[in-house]
Write an enzyme that holds these catalytic residues in place. Sequence first.
Site, PDB file in Angstrom:
ATOM      1  N   HIS A  62       0.844  -1.204   0.000  1.00  0.00           N
ATOM      2  CA  HIS A  62       0.000   0.000   0.000  1.00  0.00           C
ATOM      3  C   HIS A  62       0.873   1.246   0.000  1.00  0.00           C
ATOM      4  O   HIS A  62       2.090   1.170   0.167  1.00  0.00           O
ATOM      5  CB  HIS A  62      -0.997  -0.005   1.162  1.00  0.00           C
ATOM      6  CG  HIS A  62      -0.385   0.062   2.531  1.00  0.00           C
ATOM      7  ND1 HIS A  62       0.495  -0.883   3.017  1.00  0.00           N
ATOM      8  CD2 HIS A  62      -0.535   0.973   3.542  1.00  0.00           C
ATOM      9  CE1 HIS A  62       0.853  -0.562   4.252  1.00  0.00           C
ATOM     10  NE2 HIS A  62       0.255   0.566   4.585  1.00  0.00           N
ATOM     11  N   HIS A  64       1.222   3.930   1.912  1.00  0.00           N
ATOM     12  CA  HIS A  64       1.740   4.691   3.059  1.00  0.00           C
ATOM     13  C   HIS A  64       3.266   4.750   3.032  1.00  0.00           C
ATOM     14  O   HIS A  64       3.941   3.784   2.664  1.00  0.00           O
ATOM     15  CB  HIS A  64       1.239   4.092   4.372  1.00  0.00           C
ATOM     16  CG  HIS A  64      -0.190   4.457   4.668  1.00  0.00           C
ATOM     17  ND1 HIS A  64      -1.013   3.707   5.468  1.00  0.00           N
ATOM     18  CD2 HIS A  64      -0.939   5.524   4.251  1.00  0.00           C
ATOM     19  CE1 HIS A  64      -2.209   4.284   5.547  1.00  0.00           C
ATOM     20  NE2 HIS A  64      -2.189   5.387   4.802  1.00  0.00           N
ATOM     21  N   ASP A  66       5.718   4.574   5.100  1.00  0.00           N
ATOM     22  CA  ASP A  66       6.609   3.597   5.744  1.00  0.00           C
ATOM     23  C   ASP A  66       6.685   2.287   4.955  1.00  0.00           C
ATOM     24  O   ASP A  66       7.428   1.381   5.343  1.00  0.00           O
ATOM     25  CB  ASP A  66       6.214   3.353   7.219  1.00  0.00           C
ATOM     26  CG  ASP A  66       4.777   2.876   7.386  1.00  0.00           C
ATOM     27  OD1 ASP A  66       3.910   3.265   6.583  1.00  0.00           O
ATOM     28  OD2 ASP A  66       4.516   2.110   8.336  1.00  0.00           O
ATOM     29  N   HIS A  67       5.974   2.207   3.852  1.00  0.00           N
ATOM     30  CA  HIS A  67       6.034   1.027   2.984  1.00  0.00           C
ATOM     31  C   HIS A  67       6.577   1.335   1.588  1.00  0.00           C
ATOM     32  O   HIS A  67       6.780   0.419   0.800  1.00  0.00           O
ATOM     33  CB  HIS A  67       4.649   0.377   2.881  1.00  0.00           C
ATOM     34  CG  HIS A  67       4.161  -0.164   4.184  1.00  0.00           C
ATOM     35  ND1 HIS A  67       4.151  -1.501   4.489  1.00  0.00           N
ATOM     36  CD2 HIS A  67       3.703   0.470   5.299  1.00  0.00           C
ATOM     37  CE1 HIS A  67       3.688  -1.670   5.721  1.00  0.00           C
ATOM     38  NE2 HIS A  67       3.413  -0.488   6.228  1.00  0.00           N
ATOM     39  N   HIS A 139      -7.683  -1.780   5.188  1.00  0.00           N
ATOM     40  CA  HIS A 139      -6.827  -0.764   5.807  1.00  0.00           C
ATOM     41  C   HIS A 139      -7.344   0.608   5.393  1.00  0.00           C
ATOM     42  O   HIS A 139      -8.287   0.713   4.614  1.00  0.00           O
ATOM     43  CB  HIS A 139      -5.362  -0.984   5.377  1.00  0.00           C
ATOM     44  CG  HIS A 139      -4.363  -0.205   6.185  1.00  0.00           C
ATOM     45  ND1 HIS A 139      -4.349  -0.206   7.553  1.00  0.00           N
ATOM     46  CD2 HIS A 139      -3.335   0.623   5.813  1.00  0.00           C
ATOM     47  CE1 HIS A 139      -3.362   0.571   7.988  1.00  0.00           C
ATOM     48  NE2 HIS A 139      -2.740   1.094   6.945  1.00  0.00           N
ATOM     49  N   ASP A 210      -0.631  -3.863   5.824  1.00  0.00           N
ATOM     50  CA  ASP A 210      -1.377  -3.438   7.010  1.00  0.00           C
ATOM     51  C   ASP A 210      -2.840  -3.856   6.848  1.00  0.00           C
ATOM     52  O   ASP A 210      -3.422  -3.734   5.770  1.00  0.00           O
ATOM     53  CB  ASP A 210      -1.275  -1.920   7.188  1.00  0.00           C
ATOM     54  CG  ASP A 210       0.155  -1.490   7.502  1.00  0.00           C
ATOM     55  OD1 ASP A 210       1.045  -2.354   7.490  1.00  0.00           O
ATOM     56  OD2 ASP A 210       0.367  -0.292   7.738  1.00  0.00           O
ATOM     57  N   HIS A 269       6.114  -5.508  11.930  1.00  0.00           N
ATOM     58  CA  HIS A 269       5.437  -4.200  11.884  1.00  0.00           C
ATOM     59  C   HIS A 269       4.960  -3.778  13.277  1.00  0.00           C
ATOM     60  O   HIS A 269       3.827  -3.375  13.466  1.00  0.00           O
ATOM     61  CB  HIS A 269       4.239  -4.293  10.905  1.00  0.00           C
ATOM     62  CG  HIS A 269       3.693  -2.961  10.468  1.00  0.00           C
ATOM     63  ND1 HIS A 269       2.672  -2.320  11.122  1.00  0.00           N
ATOM     64  CD2 HIS A 269       4.019  -2.145   9.447  1.00  0.00           C
ATOM     65  CE1 HIS A 269       2.378  -1.186  10.509  1.00  0.00           C
ATOM     66  NE2 HIS A 269       3.187  -1.039   9.482  1.00  0.00           N
TER      67      HIS A 269
END
Lengths: 323, 323
Positions: A62, A64, A66-67, A139, A210, A269
């Site tokens: 996804h 976001h 942090d990914h 998510h 997530d 995570h």
Amino acid sequence: MNITFLGTSSGAPTRQRNVSATAIHPETGRGWVLVDCGEATQHQLQRTRLSPLKLKAILITHIHGDHCYGLPGLLASCQLNGRTEPLVLVGPASVWAYLQAVIKHTELRIEYPLEFVEVSSQLALELDECGVTATRLSHRVECWAYRLDERQVPTGLDTERLQREGVPPSPVYGRLQKGERVTLDDGRELNGEDYAVPAYAARSLVVGGDNDRPDLLAGACEGVHALVHEATYTEPVLQKVGPEPQHSSALRVAQFAQSQSIPALILTHFSPRYRKVPRRSGDASLEDLRSEALSQYQGDLFLAEDFDTFCIGRDGRVQRLEP
Amino acid sequence: MNITFLGTSSGAPTRQRNVSATAIHPETGRGWVLVDCGEATQHQLQRTRLSPLKLKAILITHIHGDHCYGLPGLLASCQLNGRTEPLVLVGPASVWAYLQAVIKHTELRIEYPLEFVEVSSQLALELDECGVTATRLSHRVECWAYRLDERQVPTGLDTERLQREGVPPSPVYGRLQKGERVTLDDGRELNGEDYAVPAYAARSLVVGGDNDRPDLLAGACEGVHALVHEATYTEPVLQKVGPEPQHSSALRVAQFAQSQSIPALILTHFSPRYRKVPRRSGDASLEDLRSEALSQYQGDLFLAEDFDTFCIGRDGRVQRLEP
């Protein structure tokens, strides 16, 4: 089939844990696959034997940060280091839009072939060593899990059948394994190809993004050897934080894995509040996550640390390898 | 006034050097300024005492990825870690466009006040501890150098003048330094404010971005204590690579610094080919850059390493601090 964790923190890096990135690589060290690419993934890779030049595909769960904030830098360094091999990028359409915007605004040149494949529940990507399918998760933004199924399992000989048919072990076995036709002393003619079976069951795993509904993975996890899933919080902390971030607790993931009889569960995570060595007694600890999961799950449970490598052996068992 | 190098490699990170980021911070450890923010700058900061929550301004020299791919992650982590203080971002318009695109595509939430100031030759940014001005450089994309001039130099007493005027050292000095009015034994009335001078000369330095024409900094470097400038190549390598990347050689930067009598020159942004410890004799080495610079420059020369901290002392001398 090996799994190396390059980042196991949620949201922001800590001194011990980087943000999300997981490498799936065959024992041979040839072409490998990256799931997610948080900032500094290329820096983490410099501390492993995995070469970005041998990376075959990047699967983003996804959009976001942090990914995926490590994606532009990793692709740029591949260019600077002379990559010419094609690279496949899989993810939601937003990932491609993000990358194209970064490429445009920062005048990033990528001259090797970079192919984008938009993830969907119809995804059926065939890489040399594995096939990749995808399952939609729940998510705050569009988010996916990827299942990797091993391909190119070597051929073995069905020795059980041969023995059942009264052919005892002998040099004949070797000739049959090569696929030759053999005439036995009793006159029977055997074709090696009829006795060819996979040397072991193809290995498979699911790596989720997530997700606050592990049950969505019930179908995808059928027959897998391992599930890699986020366990951002313990259940009491999740209750306190509320449902808005749409993450899972160790409890919920473990309940799901137990209900599906998944033989190995690797949690990752983790919220930065969970420290391996808490500063004060009473502080949140990784052990809180572990004990919560163990209360629900009887399979092989692991909590991933950065640079941990797990091997799914030919017997299907998951083991943490010594560094 | 301290300068901490968080990244000293050009283009791509190496195991020893991250991509560009330089922190300018007062001795007090209060508010500080970051020049450039390559990928994993927030990770490098975790290995220093500099807190992102005390960061006052980020000055970006240009839009290339090795100077700005760490920006979204650093800003995101400030949000996650509860920052509420305003943050100023200075750079070319392309930096703001890039950041806005990343914010939009990755649904990044930044709730603390983030003010963008487009860099220009008219820039006159006043932070508490320093003033910031900018000079346009010559590179493949719009690129700038930033000059930082110390503010809030404490007030000292002009003891030389007092002694010239026949006022010998006595407790009177202390009262004058507090700004009091004093009547001397001989009847003279002195006003402390008349004898107030800066305790030392305000410190200043210039931090350049990528640039193939050091001479453009002649005006900006007037009276500075130190110049931080890229020296991506030695001159022979620059000749071989050709002018297209628009970088400087150690030779050219050193010639410029010598011509301007700049007292200290700190080189950075080295091509990954220059290793501190070459693998084989004959391989390119950092010493090649150093000896080239020393052939032209008689001031205090330093080649920056990641995590080096340099202090511009109150006497104006630049020193590398012990780790």
